[in-house]
Scaffold this motif. Structure first.
Motif, PDB file in Angstrom:
ATOM      1  N   LEU A 195     -13.494 -41.208  24.638  1.00 53.55           N
ATOM      2  CA  LEU A 195     -12.366 -41.570  23.765  1.00 53.55           C
ATOM      3  C   LEU A 195     -11.796 -40.341  23.046  1.00 53.55           C
ATOM      4  O   LEU A 195     -10.589 -40.255  22.807  1.00 53.55           O
ATOM      5  CB  LEU A 195     -12.824 -42.630  22.746  1.00 53.55           C
ATOM      6  CG  LEU A 195     -11.730 -43.293  21.928  1.00 53.55           C
ATOM      7  CD1 LEU A 195     -10.717 -44.021  22.812  1.00 53.55           C
ATOM      8  CD2 LEU A 195     -12.317 -44.291  20.926  1.00 53.55           C
ATOM      9  N   THR A 196     -12.659 -39.390  22.738  1.00 52.02           N
ATOM     10  CA  THR A 196     -12.202 -38.164  22.045  1.00 52.02           C
ATOM     11  C   THR A 196     -11.076 -37.505  22.835  1.00 52.02           C
ATOM     12  O   THR A 196     -10.064 -37.103  22.286  1.00 52.02           O
ATOM     13  CB  THR A 196     -13.374 -37.164  21.903  1.00 52.02           C
ATOM     14  OG1 THR A 196     -14.450 -37.840  21.272  1.00 52.02           O
ATOM     15  CG2 THR A 196     -12.985 -35.953  21.090  1.00 52.02           C
ATOM     16  N   GLN A 197     -11.285 -37.413  24.142  1.00 47.73           N
ATOM     17  CA  GLN A 197     -10.289 -36.725  24.960  1.00 47.73           C
ATOM     18  C   GLN A 197      -8.949 -37.470  24.974  1.00 47.73           C
ATOM     19  O   GLN A 197      -7.888 -36.866  24.812  1.00 47.73           O
ATOM     20  CB  GLN A 197     -10.830 -36.606  26.386  1.00 47.73           C
ATOM     21  CG  GLN A 197      -9.930 -35.771  27.266  1.00 47.73           C
ATOM     22  CD  GLN A 197     -10.176 -36.044  28.734  1.00 47.73           C
ATOM     23  OE1 GLN A 197     -11.318 -36.052  29.186  1.00 47.73           O
ATOM     24  NE2 GLN A 197      -9.135 -36.284  29.466  1.00 47.73           N
ATOM     25  N   PHE A 198      -9.002 -38.790  25.072  1.00 43.22           N
ATOM     26  CA  PHE A 198      -7.745 -39.554  25.132  1.00 43.22           C
ATOM     27  C   PHE A 198      -6.991 -39.473  23.810  1.00 43.22           C
ATOM     28  O   PHE A 198      -5.773 -39.329  23.788  1.00 43.22           O
ATOM     29  CB  PHE A 198      -8.035 -41.016  25.524  1.00 43.22           C
ATOM     30  CG  PHE A 198      -8.354 -41.138  26.991  1.00 43.22           C
ATOM     31  CD1 PHE A 198      -7.357 -41.420  27.903  1.00 43.22           C
ATOM     32  CD2 PHE A 198      -9.648 -40.930  27.463  1.00 43.22           C
ATOM     33  CE1 PHE A 198      -7.644 -41.510  29.269  1.00 43.22           C
ATOM     34  CE2 PHE A 198      -9.946 -41.000  28.806  1.00 43.22           C
ATOM     35  CZ  PHE A 198      -8.940 -41.286  29.725  1.00 43.22           C
ATOM     36  N   ILE A 199      -7.764 -39.556  22.718  1.00 45.19           N
ATOM     37  CA  ILE A 199      -7.100 -39.511  21.402  1.00 45.19           C
ATOM     38  C   ILE A 199      -6.536 -38.107  21.157  1.00 45.19           C
ATOM     39  O   ILE A 199      -5.447 -37.943  20.616  1.00 45.19           O
ATOM     40  CB  ILE A 199      -8.091 -39.944  20.293  1.00 45.19           C
ATOM     41  CG1 ILE A 199      -8.327 -41.449  20.411  1.00 45.19           C
ATOM     42  CG2 ILE A 199      -7.547 -39.591  18.917  1.00 45.19           C
ATOM     43  CD1 ILE A 199      -9.255 -42.042  19.368  1.00 45.19           C
ATOM     44  N   THR A 200      -7.263 -37.097  21.599  1.00 46.52           N
ATOM     45  CA  THR A 200      -6.771 -35.717  21.425  1.00 46.52           C
ATOM     46  C   THR A 200      -5.473 -35.527  22.206  1.00 46.52           C
ATOM     47  O   THR A 200      -4.495 -34.993  21.686  1.00 46.52           O
ATOM     48  CB  THR A 200      -7.823 -34.701  21.933  1.00 46.52           C
ATOM     49  OG1 THR A 200      -9.057 -34.974  21.274  1.00 46.52           O
ATOM     50  CG2 THR A 200      -7.409 -33.272  21.641  1.00 46.52           C
ATOM     51  N   HIS A 201      -5.464 -35.987  23.449  1.00 43.00           N
ATOM     52  CA  HIS A 201      -4.244 -35.846  24.264  1.00 43.00           C
ATOM     53  C   HIS A 201      -3.069 -36.587  23.621  1.00 43.00           C
ATOM     54  O   HIS A 201      -1.952 -36.088  23.579  1.00 43.00           O
ATOM     55  CB  HIS A 201      -4.489 -36.352  25.688  1.00 43.00           C
ATOM     56  CG  HIS A 201      -5.343 -35.411  26.484  1.00 43.00           C
ATOM     57  ND1 HIS A 201      -5.648 -35.601  27.797  1.00 43.00           N
ATOM     58  CD2 HIS A 201      -5.948 -34.250  26.147  1.00 43.00           C
ATOM     59  CE1 HIS A 201      -6.414 -34.614  28.245  1.00 43.00           C
ATOM     60  NE2 HIS A 201      -6.605 -33.780  27.249  1.00 43.00           N
ATOM     61  N   PHE A 202      -3.372 -37.771  23.107  1.00 43.04           N
ATOM     62  CA  PHE A 202      -2.317 -38.550  22.438  1.00 43.04           C
ATOM     63  C   PHE A 202      -1.725 -37.748  21.276  1.00 43.04           C
ATOM     64  O   PHE A 202      -0.508 -37.611  21.144  1.00 43.04           O
ATOM     65  CB  PHE A 202      -2.911 -39.882  21.932  1.00 43.04           C
ATOM     66  CG  PHE A 202      -2.223 -40.410  20.720  1.00 43.04           C
ATOM     67  CD1 PHE A 202      -0.981 -41.037  20.815  1.00 43.04           C
ATOM     68  CD2 PHE A 202      -2.795 -40.259  19.451  1.00 43.04           C
ATOM     69  CE1 PHE A 202      -0.327 -41.506  19.680  1.00 43.04           C
ATOM     70  CE2 PHE A 202      -2.147 -40.712  18.317  1.00 43.04           C
ATOM     71  CZ  PHE A 202      -0.909 -41.335  18.428  1.00 43.04           C
ATOM     72  N   SER A 203      -2.610 -37.201  20.432  1.00 42.45           N
ATOM     73  CA  SER A 203      -2.070 -36.557  19.215  1.00 42.45           C
ATOM     74  C   SER A 203      -1.319 -35.268  19.566  1.00 42.45           C
ATOM     75  O   SER A 203      -0.324 -34.935  18.928  1.00 42.45           O
ATOM     76  CB  SER A 203      -3.157 -36.315  18.170  1.00 42.45           C
ATOM     77  OG  SER A 203      -4.067 -35.395  18.640  1.00 42.45           O
ATOM     78  N   PHE A 204      -1.746 -34.571  20.612  1.00 39.50           N
ATOM     79  CA  PHE A 204      -0.997 -33.364  21.033  1.00 39.50           C
ATOM     80  C   PHE A 204       0.376 -33.751  21.572  1.00 39.50           C
ATOM     81  O   PHE A 204       1.368 -33.093  21.289  1.00 39.50           O
ATOM     82  CB  PHE A 204      -1.781 -32.586  22.091  1.00 39.50           C
ATOM     83  CG  PHE A 204      -2.670 -31.558  21.476  1.00 39.50           C
ATOM     84  CD1 PHE A 204      -2.224 -30.257  21.284  1.00 39.50           C
ATOM     85  CD2 PHE A 204      -3.940 -31.883  21.040  1.00 39.50           C
ATOM     86  CE1 PHE A 204      -3.032 -29.306  20.679  1.00 39.50           C
ATOM     87  CE2 PHE A 204      -4.755 -30.945  20.439  1.00 39.50           C
ATOM     88  CZ  PHE A 204      -4.300 -29.657  20.262  1.00 39.50           C
ATOM     89  N   ASP A 205       0.418 -34.830  22.358  1.00 44.07           N
ATOM     90  CA  ASP A 205       1.711 -35.266  22.912  1.00 44.07           C
ATOM     91  C   ASP A 205       2.662 -35.652  21.786  1.00 44.07           C
ATOM     92  O   ASP A 205       3.833 -35.279  21.789  1.00 44.07           O
ATOM     93  CB  ASP A 205       1.513 -36.467  23.862  1.00 44.07           C
ATOM     94  CG  ASP A 205       1.072 -36.010  25.250  1.00 44.07           C
ATOM     95  OD1 ASP A 205       1.156 -34.792  25.529  1.00 44.07           O
ATOM     96  OD2 ASP A 205       0.638 -36.860  26.046  1.00 44.07           O
ATOM     97  N   VAL A 242      -5.520 -35.129  12.978  1.00 44.06           N
ATOM     98  CA  VAL A 242      -5.394 -36.580  13.155  1.00 44.06           C
ATOM     99  C   VAL A 242      -6.384 -37.068  14.210  1.00 44.06           C
ATOM    100  O   VAL A 242      -7.065 -38.076  14.023  1.00 44.06           O
ATOM    101  CB  VAL A 242      -3.948 -36.959  13.561  1.00 44.06           C
ATOM    102  CG1 VAL A 242      -3.866 -38.420  13.953  1.00 44.06           C
ATOM    103  CG2 VAL A 242      -2.992 -36.668  12.425  1.00 44.06           C
ATOM    104  N   SER A 243      -6.490 -36.319  15.317  1.00 44.12           N
ATOM    105  CA  SER A 243      -7.352 -36.837  16.386  1.00 44.12           C
ATOM    106  C   SER A 243      -8.815 -36.848  15.950  1.00 44.12           C
ATOM    107  O   SER A 243      -9.545 -37.788  16.260  1.00 44.12           O
ATOM    108  CB  SER A 243      -7.164 -36.060  17.689  1.00 44.12           C
ATOM    109  OG  SER A 243      -7.507 -34.735  17.529  1.00 44.12           O
ATOM    110  N   GLN A 255     -13.790 -30.194  14.589  1.00 42.96           N
ATOM    111  CA  GLN A 255     -13.679 -30.531  16.019  1.00 42.96           C
ATOM    112  C   GLN A 255     -14.792 -31.525  16.312  1.00 42.96           C
ATOM    113  O   GLN A 255     -15.963 -31.146  16.258  1.00 42.96           O
ATOM    114  CB  GLN A 255     -13.914 -29.288  16.889  1.00 42.96           C
ATOM    115  CG  GLN A 255     -13.027 -28.115  16.564  1.00 42.96           C
ATOM    116  CD  GLN A 255     -11.629 -28.327  17.093  1.00 42.96           C
ATOM    117  OE1 GLN A 255     -11.452 -28.777  18.219  1.00 42.96           O
ATOM    118  NE2 GLN A 255     -10.637 -28.035  16.277  1.00 42.96           N
ATOM    119  N   VAL A 256     -14.402 -32.769  16.582  1.00 41.58           N
ATOM    120  CA  VAL A 256     -15.455 -33.768  16.762  1.00 41.58           C
ATOM    121  C   VAL A 256     -16.004 -33.745  18.184  1.00 41.58           C
ATOM    122  O   VAL A 256     -15.355 -33.243  19.104  1.00 41.58           O
ATOM    123  CB  VAL A 256     -14.959 -35.195  16.411  1.00 41.58           C
ATOM    124  CG1 VAL A 256     -14.630 -35.309  14.941  1.00 41.58           C
ATOM    125  CG2 VAL A 256     -13.759 -35.591  17.270  1.00 41.58           C
ATOM    126  N   GLY A 257     -17.198 -34.311  18.317  1.00 39.70           N
ATOM    127  CA  GLY A 257     -17.864 -34.316  19.621  1.00 39.70           C
ATOM    128  C   GLY A 257     -17.271 -35.383  20.542  1.00 39.70           C
ATOM    129  O   GLY A 257     -16.376 -36.146  20.156  1.00 39.70           O
TER     130      GLY A 257
END
Ligand code: HEM
Length: 556
Positions: A225-235, A350-351, A542-544
């Motif tokens: 989930l970390t990766q998806f949320i990170t991608h969302f917030s960058f977009d 945010v992410s 930076q979360v895990g």
């Protein structure tokens, strides 16, 4: 030259030693950065002084010996001074290695565990002030927040000069001069005030829908989930800064953006610890080329965005003065620097908060259940959870977000401030001139003097009790209830606090409402939980990784 003096060997050695100590005193007082002064003190002076030894050695040996002696004495003098009782920070406890050299502070920051280490220092020394660098202290006393960070407090510390590479077109974050900083902050304030939020809702809503659609498509497999949320917030931040994101959610990180970001964060830690290095780094062709390359991509995107003009009122509309509020518009370089800051400041923060919140919900099923019930009450099936109209009434959601920000502040070790030529008295603490200071947010948020009971526990109810303290029976519970909101500073405090707080809060509320309405989450590997362990304090948190399984709540 100097060999005409024909000093005895002892006098020659003594002269070199004295010169080295005097050099230390001068460098310590004036901290010069200019290359010619450094060359003078580190190369020419020892070379000249070594001539005093020529009558006693061959010329190469005299130069080698004189040079080594000079630098050894200089280093010893610096080291002894830093740990000595005459150092202005001598009254404050701290590990010797951190007192001795910034190198160790840098090593600590790059380890990602600086927040935990400093928290332990405060606890082990039982002191609200500890020394965390040769000229740097950490403060755990919540009553000092206003004095240090408030409008009459300190300005940003030297680390920000390093982060901004002493450039004249650095971003808002890196301006130390309060007047310049306040000037640069104006368009940010216009672009991120409550009124501006309305413009961003549709862009944000579209990105949240995209995130939720992607997550629902992944329902048959465990995902990070970390990766998806990170991608969302960058977009989303790409939309805000440049009118279009890097499309990480759609295409994945094909250009290695995350890797570049991590490298950038690590370089940031280096130049923050050694601002003098940043001062000279741009003269090193390979470093200059790397920074140019990094800037070139945001420059190009900024130019594209300017050429396109305002299609929707994004943040760039204000940063570029498209709203015409300022008599003079900023240069493209200035806007490009701010564009990268939007992405940097608004994405990871945010992410990581959002991911930490989801992690805590899954770890605390009772909290999860209550929050889901609140979401269901305001946003039953059929009601758009992307509409912010009920947010103000959602007290439990607010409590969950605050509790997450309390335990996972975006900048756990605090942002650097510094005294100039005067001592600052903060509460009962004296901060001598030219000292860097950090308010240790992580410790303050977990201090029982500010939040009790159980300051280390995720317990959103504390925020509800705080608004109705009579609900807490101290005698029955055998412990007093403490809730000091003045010591709650996840967005920092004062004139350099987070200018994006409104946007961040709107984003958090919208994402949580929508995701909880649409799907259920559970930890994919509850027995292999390394989330907190893997979380790093690298300037920002930076979360895990967070492996989860998803079940749709509504028919898909
Ligand atoms: C949960 C989310 C967020 C948290 C916890 C957070 C926290 C912070 C903190 C602690 C600072 C102070 C940094 C320092 O002094 O070194 C800061 C500064 C800043 N934040 Fe945020 N932030 C968040 C989201 C955002 C968003 C969405 C934006 C929008 C672009 C943003 C833009 C900024 C900017 C521009 C600054 C620099 C302010 C200045 O120097 O005057 N932040 N933030």
């Amino acid at each position: 030259m100097l060999q005409v003096l024909r000093l005895s060997l002892n006098d020659g050695l003594l002269s070199i030693g004295v010169a080295a100590v005097l050099t230390h005193i001068l460098l310590n007082r004036y901290e010069p950065l200019a290359m010619h002064i450094l060359v003078l003190f580190f190369a020419i002076l020892p070379l000249v002084l070594s001539q005093l030894l020529i009558p006693h050695f061959t010329t190469p040996s005299a130069v080698a010996f004189g040079f080594t002696l000079y630098h050894l004495v200089l280093l010893t003098s610096v080291a002894l001074y830093r740990v000595s009782p005459v150092h202005p920070l001598a009254r404050y406890p701290g590990p010797i290695k951190l007192k001795l050299a910034s190198y160790f502070s840098y090593k600590l920051s790059i380890s990602g565990k600086r927040h935990l280490y400093i928290q332990r220092l405060h606890q082990d020394y039982d002191s609200d002030v500890v020394r965390i660098g040769p000229n740097e202290i950490s403060i755990r006393d919540g009553s000092c927040i206003t004095t240090i960070l408030g409008s009459n407090g300190l300005s940003k510390g030297p680390g920000y000069d390093g982060r901004g590479f002493f450039l004249s077109n650095r971003s808002l974050l890196n301006w130390r001069d309060p007047a310049k900083h306040a000037q640069r902050r104006k368009p940010w304030l216009r672009g991120l005030n409550t009124a501006a939020m309305k413009h961003y809702e549709p862009v944000l809503a579209a990105r949240i829908t995209q995130l939720s659609d992607i997550l629902l498509r992944k329902r048959s497999e465990p995902i990070d989930l970390t990766q998806f949320i990170t991608h969302f917030s960058f977009d989303f931040m790409g939309d805000m800064a440049f009118g279009g994101g890097p499309e990480l959610m759609k295409d994945g990180d094909t250009h290695g953006l995350m890797r570049r970001m991590e490298a950038g964060i690590k370089s940031g830690l280096l130049v923050e610890a050694f601002p003098w290095f940043a001062f000279h780094a741009l003269k090193i062709p390979s470093i200059k080329a790397r920074i140019r390359a990094f800037r070139a991509s945001s420059d190009a995107r900024a130019r594209q965005r300017i050429l396109k003009g305002t299609q929707v009122k994004d943040l760039f509309h204000f940063l570029n003065n498209d709203d015409g509020a300022e008599p003079v518009s900023p240069s493209i370089d200035d806007v490009a620097a701010e564009g990268s800051l939007v992405v940097l400041a608004g994405s990871d923060t945010v992410s990581s908060t959002l991911t930490a919140l989801m992690y805590r919900l899954m770890r605390h099923p009772d909290v999860y259940k209550k929050l889901r019930a609140e979401v269901d009450k305001f946003y039953p099936p059929g009601e758009s959870a992307l509409d912010c109209k009920y947010h103000a009434k959602m007290t439990y959601l607010e409590a969950v977000i605050n509790e997450t920000l309390r335990l996972y502040p975006a900048q756990p070790s605090g942002s650097q401030r510094a005294t100039t030529d005067a001592t600052l008295v903060a509460g009962t603490h004296y901060i001598p001139p030219y000292t860097s200071v950090r308010v240790h947010v992580y410790s303050i948020h977990r201090d029982p003097r500010n939040f009790s009971p159980s300051p280390e526990t995720f317990w959103p109810e504390r925020w509800l009790i705080a608004s109705n303290p009579s609900a807490w029976d101290s005698q029955l519970k055998k412990t007093p209830f403490v809730h000091n909101t003045n010591a709650f500073i996840p967005f920092s405090y004062g004139p350099a606090n987070c200018v994006g707080k409104n946007l961040a809060m709107m984003e958090l509320r919208m994402v949580v409402c929508h995701l909880l309405q649409q799907m259920d989450f559970k930890l994919a590997k509850p027995d292999e939980d390394h989330f907190d362990e893997a979380t790093k304090d690298w300037f920002g948190l930076q979360v895990g990784s967070l492996p989860v399984e998803i079940t749709p709540r509504l028919p898909v």
